[in-house]
Design a protein around this motif. Structure first.
Motif, PDB file in Angstrom:
ATOM      1  N   VAL A 310       4.211  51.898  44.140  1.00  0.00           N
ATOM      2  CA  VAL A 310       5.279  52.815  43.428  1.00  0.00           C
ATOM      3  C   VAL A 310       5.201  54.267  43.906  1.00  0.00           C
ATOM      4  N   THR A 311       6.001  54.577  44.890  1.00  0.00           N
ATOM      5  CA  THR A 311       5.962  55.891  45.500  1.00  0.00           C
ATOM      6  C   THR A 311       7.280  56.622  45.641  1.00  0.00           C
ATOM      7  N   ASP A 318      12.169  66.567  36.790  1.00  0.00           N
ATOM      8  CA  ASP A 318      11.801  67.307  38.328  1.00  0.00           C
ATOM      9  C   ASP A 318      10.361  67.480  38.532  1.00  0.00           C
ATOM     10  N   GLY A 319      10.146  67.303  39.900  1.00  0.00           N
ATOM     11  CA  GLY A 319       8.850  67.633  40.247  1.00  0.00           C
ATOM     12  C   GLY A 319       7.731  66.706  39.926  1.00  0.00           C
ATOM     13  N   PHE A 320       8.121  65.380  39.677  1.00  0.00           N
ATOM     14  CA  PHE A 320       7.082  64.371  39.194  1.00  0.00           C
ATOM     15  C   PHE A 320       7.090  63.155  40.297  1.00  0.00           C
ATOM     16  N   PHE A 321       6.069  62.927  40.944  1.00  0.00           N
ATOM     17  CA  PHE A 321       5.836  61.875  41.969  1.00  0.00           C
ATOM     18  C   PHE A 321       4.850  61.296  41.723  1.00  0.00           C
ATOM     19  N   TRP A 322       5.481  59.767  41.824  1.00  0.00           N
ATOM     20  CA  TRP A 322       4.536  58.704  41.707  1.00  0.00           C
ATOM     21  C   TRP A 322       3.805  58.164  43.168  1.00  0.00           C
ATOM     22  N   LEU A 323       2.536  58.117  42.901  1.00  0.00           N
ATOM     23  CA  LEU A 323       1.657  57.303  43.983  1.00  0.00           C
ATOM     24  C   LEU A 323       0.728  56.183  43.553  1.00  0.00           C
TER      25      LEU A 323
END
Length: 369
Positions: A310-311, A318-323
């Motif tokens: 999940v990337t 806005d501005g929330f990134f999954w890694l």
């Protein structure tokens, strides 16, 4: 208030590798809830590089990581990161079709006979192994050297690591995130959720519905090796349906039942039943009896419902990134996945076609109803 461009939540291999790649052109803070990075899943990895392991998406990102591990950047680590060790997939009588399916999907695999397998790994029982496939491209990974290498790289580029800083608050206002972590407050344009087993909990703090990521416990143990037998040339042996695996490990045998028991996020500990299952499955296909267990441990591997990473940016804010959702592939895929993630965070199209091709398959959008 600490002002930064990117706040990465989670100091395991995912967060550290991405931080290293971003820090050259961004102010980056890495937030780790424990007293040192890598305490949970990273520090409990089986430490093996298996190009044939995982689904098509995982294999593509792993392939894009191979060159880094074989020829790391100058000064990255004082020791080799990858020590060659082949892997051997074995099938019991009645599951020969599983080997056929694996070979059909992985042209690099080579079929081997029962005799060849038993000559290679002398403790395998010929009457309990019916079919097998060999992968010549695997190897043992030095996980600590890899993690520390990424952390040195991160700090050298000006990155800042905050330990003992569990995140307990996330708010977005005026075009930035405010992260409450331990006694610190961090303001960032972008938050990266690399929190492993806690990733869905971090999403909730940000006001987002979770994506259905499931932490699963994996158990491992070390036992005495067979007396008078050299194991230097032995491969990693994996049952075709992932019922167990074993391999040499610093003069011992590492055994795992390949368990995937759903768990709440926690400091995972081995369950005695899983330890017993590991011994039972191992002794069922070998001639080596286990007289004592020298060490046992467990870690959490976190999976998305479809088993892929999940990337990417969450489309709901806005501005929330999954890694997240690296499953059991986090260490072996870290160089490729961190390169891909750094491109996506920076708004670039990945140069490597193997990475560009998996972007839709790993996007968090696919898991949002």
């Amino acid at each position: 208030m600490i002002e930064t461009d990117v706040a990465i939540i989670g100091g395991g291999i995912a967060g550290a590798s991405l931080g290293a790649r971003l820090a050259a052109h961004n102010r980056v803070v890495l937030l780790e809830m424990e007293s040192a990075p890598g305490y949970h899943s990273t520090g409990r990895s089986a430490a093996y590089f298996a190009p044939a392991y995982g689904n098509e998406t995982v294999r593509a990102v792993t392939a894009a990581s191979a060159d880094f591990y074989r020829t790391p950047p100058a000064g990255f680590a004082p020791v080799p990161l990858l020590a060659p060790r082949e892997s051997l997939f074995v099938a019991p009588p009645g599951r020969e079709d599983g080997i056929e399916e694996m070979c059909a999907g992985n042209p690099a695999l080579e079929r081997v006979t029962t005799t060849e397998m038993c000559d290679w790994v002398s403790i395998l029982a010929a009457d309990r192994i019916a079919s097998g496939a060999r992968d010549r491209d695997g190897g043992d990974l030095d996980v600590d050297a890899i993690l520390q290498g990424f952390l040195r790289w991160f700090r050298r580029e000006g990155g800042r690591v905050l330990t003992s800083a569990p995140v307990h608050g996330l708010e977005r206002e005026h075009g930035r995130w405010t992260v409450a972590a331990g006694e610190e407050r961090v303001a960032a344009k972008i938050v990266v959720n690399a929190a492993g087993a806690w990733a869905d909990e971090i999403a909730r703090l940000a006001g987002l519905e979770p994506l259905g990521l499931v932490p699963k416990r994996r158990t491992a143990l070390l036992v005495d090796p067979p007396e008078g037998v050299s194991m230097a040339h032995w491969p990693l042996v994996i049952e075709v349906d992932e019922q167990f695996y074993f391999k040499p490990d610093a003069g011992n045998l590492l055994i795992s039942p390949a368990d995937e028991t759903p768990s709440a996020p926690c400091d995972a500990q081995p369950d005695e039943l899983d330890v017993a299952i590991a011994v039972d499955r191992f002794t069922a296909v070998t001639s080596h009896g286990v007289s004592r267990i020298k060490h046992q441990w467990a870690g959490l591997r976190t999976f998305a419902p479809d088993g892929s990473f999940v990337t990417g940016f969450d489309p709901r804010t806005d501005g929330f990134f999954w890694l997240a959702g690296q499953g059991g592939y986090g260490v072996q895929s870290a160089p490729g996945l961190s390169l891909l993630a750094s491109d996506l965070v920076s708004g670039r199209v990945p140069d490597d076609p193997r990475l560009a091709g998996v972007v839709p398959a790993i996007s968090p959008s696919r898991l949002i109803l």
